[in-house]
Design a protein around this motif. Sequence first.
Motif, PDB file in Angstrom:
ATOM      1  N   GLU A  40      32.576  58.218  38.946  1.00 18.48           N
ATOM      2  CA  GLU A  40      31.277  57.594  38.667  1.00 18.48           C
ATOM      3  C   GLU A  40      30.141  58.603  38.797  1.00 18.48           C
ATOM      4  N   TYR A  61      39.671  54.062  44.405  1.00 14.53           N
ATOM      5  CA  TYR A  61      38.234  54.124  44.163  1.00 14.53           C
ATOM      6  C   TYR A  61      37.468  54.864  45.260  1.00 14.53           C
ATOM      7  N   GLU A  78      40.552  45.378  43.860  1.00 19.09           N
ATOM      8  CA  GLU A  78      39.260  45.986  43.541  1.00 19.09           C
ATOM      9  C   GLU A  78      39.364  47.506  43.587  1.00 19.09           C
ATOM     10  N   SER A  82      39.227  48.818  39.677  1.00 17.37           N
ATOM     11  CA  SER A  82      37.922  49.416  39.364  1.00 17.37           C
ATOM     12  C   SER A  82      38.069  50.897  39.063  1.00 17.37           C
ATOM     13  N   GLU A  85      39.519  51.317  35.523  1.00 16.01           N
ATOM     14  CA  GLU A  85      38.546  50.988  34.479  1.00 16.01           C
ATOM     15  C   GLU A  85      37.488  52.084  34.343  1.00 16.01           C
ATOM     16  N   ILE A  86      37.028  52.617  35.463  1.00 17.62           N
ATOM     17  CA  ILE A  86      36.022  53.684  35.423  1.00 17.62           C
ATOM     18  C   ILE A  86      36.568  54.905  34.694  1.00 17.62           C
TER      19      ILE A  86
END
Length: 204
Positions: A40, A61, A78, A82, A85-86
Amino acid sequence: NESAPAGTDEMGLDGIEFIADLLERYDCRGTFFILGEVAENRPDLVTDLANRGHEIASHGYSKSHPDLRKLHRSEVREEIISAKEILEDIVGTNIEGSRAPAFAMDEDVLSVVRDAGFEYDSSLVPGRGIPGFYGDADAPKLPFATTEWYGVGGITEFPITVSPLVRLPVSGAWMRLLGRRYALWGLSTALESHPAVTTYFHPW
């Protein structure tokens, strides 16, 4: 004998470009297991590695490296989903590989990994168990269908290679502690009986 530049960040990101350049010099490709939180903040880093031909895989993550076995299932989902997907949003392709933080894996976590759409996992260390470290001496040494060990189907496990005699990983902290001669001996000895090896190291 080359050394990476001294890092200035806690995740060792300063060393990744050095590693990528070194692999490119020898026309080698690797798999980079990347945290979703890092991706991210540094999507450019992920894109550069993918453009160089390296596989991008997921390492969960959070930078805090939580033990997924101790989290509620919703929290595990999660962490795993997550991150996937990122990474997929950044590279534009399916992320096939997963490695749990600190190699903390069991059948419940693996079922979430499988259901998230991963094709393989690499979170098993079939070496001697040492307090404070990961390891299970009874685990399979070569890639296998996870039904053979976890009882969870639909995904393949790529265990970390361990040295045949001392049964310690030929990877990570063990290469740092025991040095270059141990790494070369462990990998070359393993290749005498294994068609390939799975080793890892961090960029810091």
